[in-house]
Design an enzyme around this catalytic site. Structure first.
Site, PDB file in Angstrom:
ATOM      1  N   GLY A 113       0.844  -1.202   0.000  1.00 53.31           N
ATOM      2  CA  GLY A 113       0.000   0.000   0.000  1.00 53.31           C
ATOM      3  C   GLY A 113       0.877   1.249   0.000  1.00 53.31           C
ATOM      4  O   GLY A 113       1.969   1.255  -0.582  1.00 53.31           O
ATOM      5  N   SER A 114       0.425   2.257   0.755  1.00 50.30           N
ATOM      6  CA  SER A 114       1.023   3.588   0.627  1.00 50.30           C
ATOM      7  C   SER A 114       2.494   3.702   1.013  1.00 50.30           C
ATOM      8  O   SER A 114       3.145   4.665   0.629  1.00 50.30           O
ATOM      9  CB  SER A 114       0.228   4.584   1.458  1.00 50.30           C
ATOM     10  OG  SER A 114      -1.115   4.544   1.065  1.00 50.30           O
ATOM     11  N   THR A 115       3.023   2.775   1.795  1.00 52.52           N
ATOM     12  CA  THR A 115       4.443   2.885   2.147  1.00 52.52           C
ATOM     13  C   THR A 115       5.304   2.838   0.881  1.00 52.52           C
ATOM     14  O   THR A 115       6.417   3.351   0.865  1.00 52.52           O
ATOM     15  CB  THR A 115       4.872   1.748   3.097  1.00 52.52           C
ATOM     16  OG1 THR A 115       4.354   0.514   2.602  1.00 52.52           O
ATOM     17  CG2 THR A 115       4.342   1.982   4.498  1.00 52.52           C
TER      18      THR A 115
ATOM     19  N   LYS B 229       4.827   4.464  -1.720  1.00 54.99           N
ATOM     20  CA  LYS B 229       4.912   5.801  -2.327  1.00 54.99           C
ATOM     21  C   LYS B 229       6.243   6.478  -2.020  1.00 54.99           C
ATOM     22  O   LYS B 229       6.703   7.329  -2.775  1.00 54.99           O
ATOM     23  CB  LYS B 229       3.747   6.673  -1.823  1.00 54.99           C
ATOM     24  CG  LYS B 229       2.397   6.235  -2.361  1.00 54.99           C
ATOM     25  CD  LYS B 229       1.250   6.948  -1.665  1.00 54.99           C
ATOM     26  CE  LYS B 229      -0.086   6.338  -2.095  1.00 54.99           C
ATOM     27  NZ  LYS B 229      -1.187   6.736  -1.199  1.00 54.99           N
TER      28      LYS B 229
END
Lengths: 577, 106
Positions: free
Chosen positions: A288-290, A292
């Site tokens: 997920g967002s990690t 990014k």
């Protein structure tokens, strides 16, 4: 003169008799000493000599402070000689009382038609001592090395364990088996008539050498803090499990590796193999967002984005390849820094699209995704990062928001350490040094740089953005007063094995970051698997980061450098050394 | 001749005495080795015990449950930066010293 003749006759008779007797003795001597010499010498040797295989004790495992984490102790094993037992039932009763084993079970073994049976192996030393007072005929003990893990649950997933015969089966015990294992030696002992060992001629006898000792990079106290806080978080969020890995970013040395739920390597019998799998390296999950963070690193390094570049977040909805991407809030124009701080999926997808699939792939590979970190533990997985030629039309956008990729927590913390370490990716390691039985250093680990996925300048810029993500963004619960924290939250939907699509109820909430941002001393990943209720990484994982860092930093001798307003001026200061 | 015989007898006696001594020492060495093994085992056992008793989990448990200790709250900890000019800092120059403020019991 008759008597003189008589005496002479007798003398001759006695002489003949004696000669005959002596010839019998001589014949017997000849038979024993010459004819049967070889056979009899061999028989005597068999009685005087006893060949035994000795094994040096298995090496000890200690933490970075020298605290013992795994050690061998010689403990008694009990055997029986059924053929020389007169009352197996009585003996079994006596033994059962001391050994806490059912008497029927012992009796059954003692009634077997064999000359040797094990009754109980590797007993506790106390049990062995109470057994000595019993002194039963036909029952004997031998000493065998037993592996003890004195800290119980602590670090169990990393240490692994050794089997009944002392062979390493899991974890470091398995990975370093050739070093830990003691030398095997065949010895021939001389015994006297009473069976005592006679010191052999030549004085060259020396026991087999012990296995090597391992000194780990793990800090027992930091490990305890990590396990305690992780367990607490898993309990309060009613999660399925969780992982915390703490790393020294400048070297790649692993300070703590906690996996929940834990297990006790001293009590394995009732556990399934699933329980002792080190999921920090064997299980890849969608980050997920990690992810990014590393997309941003690529964009900054390639000058596709600057922190101030404006990105339009499409008011929370954007269509890519026929599917809609959502943000958790409706954003309009954001700076690139804000895209990361607020964790905008649309902003990240646009960044990925601007980079293009090949550059994105190249950078993610450079950060170590899709390949093993080569940490010195068995069973590590490479995760999943497909080659761009296998990507679909949505893949660039998906991967930029941390979907369609599988990463292990170990990969994630290693990559984050590179950001903390001025852009240099280090190889993670757990064994600091190996010492032989006499304490001589056989191996000493030196920090090993793998490659440089980004420049120092980019690392600095990215670090500032990640500080913003904690101070102003989704990672607010990781804020640690007195320290500058940099990091990123992530919340990933798990794949539902039943439908093959994303599950609406199963999440992995994570946080990856480092502290203090100006001079990073520890990098940490926290992943909470399937928390119930609120599942956001910022809500379930970021607080664990803060609590572990809060206690671990002083334990590592890192204190806040912030000036403190001190309101004790009117009294003499009390100094505590 | 008598002297020669005497020498032979004496050297034989010395030889036998030496042999007996060697055997006796051999037994002694074996006994000491057994004793050493017992002591080593005891040392190993004690080492494991020390490690068990000093485990942070156990100490934290004892501190909180038996002695009623707790983690200091943030407002109970004051970090003092010790400057290089202070007279008590010779050994700890530059390091932060943690002071836990006394909290009166309720």
């Amino acid at each position: 003169m008759k008597s003189a003749d008589q005496f002479r006759g007798r003398r001759i008779g006695i002489a003949i008799l004696l000669m005959m007797a002596f010839s019998v003795v001589l014949c017997r001597l000849y038979q024993l000493q010459v004819l049967q010499a070889g056979e009899l010498t061999a028989k005597a040797d068999r009685q005087h000599r006893k060949a035994v295989v000795l094994e040096g004790p298995r090496g000890t495992i200690v933490d970075r402070q020298g605290k013992v984490l795994a050690a061998n102790v010689d403990v008694p094993s009990v055997f029986g000689v059924p053929t020389s037992l007169e009352d197996p039932a009585g003996v079994a009763k006596d033994l059962g009382r001391v050994l806490h084993i059912k008497a029927d079970e012992i009796e059954r073994r003692l009634k077997q038609e064999r000359s040797f049976v094990w009754i109980a192996r590797k007993l506790d030393p106390e049990v062995g001592r109470s057994l000595e007072t019993l002194s039963l005929d036909g029952i004997g003990t031998v000493m065998e090395g037993r592996r003890f893990y004195p800290k119980g649950f602590l670090l169990a997933h990393v240490l692994g364990f050794a089997g009944l015969d002392g062979q390493g089966l899991e974890g470091l015990e398995r990975r370093y088996e050739p070093y830990l294992r003691g030398e095997k030696q065949m010895l021939v002992l001389q015994r006297d008539a009473l069976g005592r060992t006679v010191f052999p001629k030549g004085l060259q006898e020396q026991g087999p050498s012990a296995g090597h000792n391992l000194a780990l990079t793990i800090d027992e106290v930091v490990q305890y803090i990590a396990e305690k806080e992780l367990d607490e978080a898993v309990r309060t969020t009613r999660a399925k499990g969780g992982i915390v890995v703490v790393m020294e970013p400048k070297t790649g040395a692993v300070l703590a590796l906690a996996v929940s739920p834990r297990f006790d390597p001293n009590e394995l019998k009732s556990l399934s193999a699933d329980r002792w799998r080190n999921r920090a390296l064997t299980d890849a999950y969608e980050p997920g967002s990690t992810m990014k963070v590393f997309v941003a690193a690529a964009a900054l390094e390639e000058k596709v984005m600057k922190p101030t570049t404006s990105v339009y977040a499409e008011n929370g909805e954007m269509t890519v390849a026929g599917t809609v991407i959502h943000d958790h809030e409706r954003y309009g124009w954001l700076t690139f820094s804000q895209v990361i701080e607020k964790s905008s999926n649309i902003g990240a997808a646009k960044t990925g699209i601007a980079l293009g699939e090949h550059r994105l792939y190249r950078y993610l590979r450079a950060f170590g995704f899709g390949e093993r970190t080569d940490v010195d533990l068995p069973g590590e997985m490479a995760g999943l990062l497909r080659d761009p030629k296998d990507w679909g039309r949505r893949s660039v956008a998906s991967i930029s928001m941390g979907q369609e990729v599988g990463v292990t927590p170990m990969q994630l913390v290693t990559a984050m350490s590179a950001v903390a370490n001025g852009g240099l990716l280090m190889k993670p390691y757990l064994v600091q040094s190996i010492l032989d039985g006499r304490g001589r250093v056989v191996y000493d680990a030196a920090p090993q740089a793998k490659r440089r996925p980004m420049s120092q300048e980019t690392a600095r810029t990215l670090g500032a953005i990640l500080e913003g993500a904690v101070a102003r963004g989704t990672g607010a619960k990781a804020i640690l007063p007195g320290f500058r924290v940099a990091g990123k939250t992530g919340t990933a939907q798990k794949i539902d094995p039943a439908t093959g699509g994303y599950s609406a109820t199963k999440f992995v909430g994570s946080f990856v970051g480092y502290v203090p941002a100006e001079d990073p001393r520890l990098a940490m990943v926290v992943a909470i698997d399937e928390p119930q209720g609120e599942a956001w990484g910022g809500a379930v994982a970021a607080p664990v980061f803060r609590r572990v860092a809060e206690q671990a930093l002083p334990a590592l001798g890192v204190y806040s450098q912030e000036p403190v307003k001190f309101a004790m001026a009117e009294r003499a200061p009390v100094l505590v050394p | 001749m008598k002297v020669l015989m005497g020498l032979v007898v004496v050297s034989l006696l010395v030889y036998v005495a030496e042999r007996v001594d060697i055997v006796r020492l051999g037994y002694q060495i074996e006994r000491l080795k057994t004793e050493r093994a017992v002591l080593q085992r005891e040392r190993d056992e004690l080492r494991v015990k020390v490690s068990k008793l000093s485990s942070p989990e156990r100490i934290a448990h004892l501190a909180t449950d038996r002695l009623g200790m707790m983690q200091p709250r943030k407002d109970q900890v004051v970090l003092v930066h010790v400057g290089p000019l202070s007279p008590v800092t010779s050994g700890t120059a530059g390091s932060g010293i943690q002071l836990a403020r006394h909290v009166p019991s309720k």
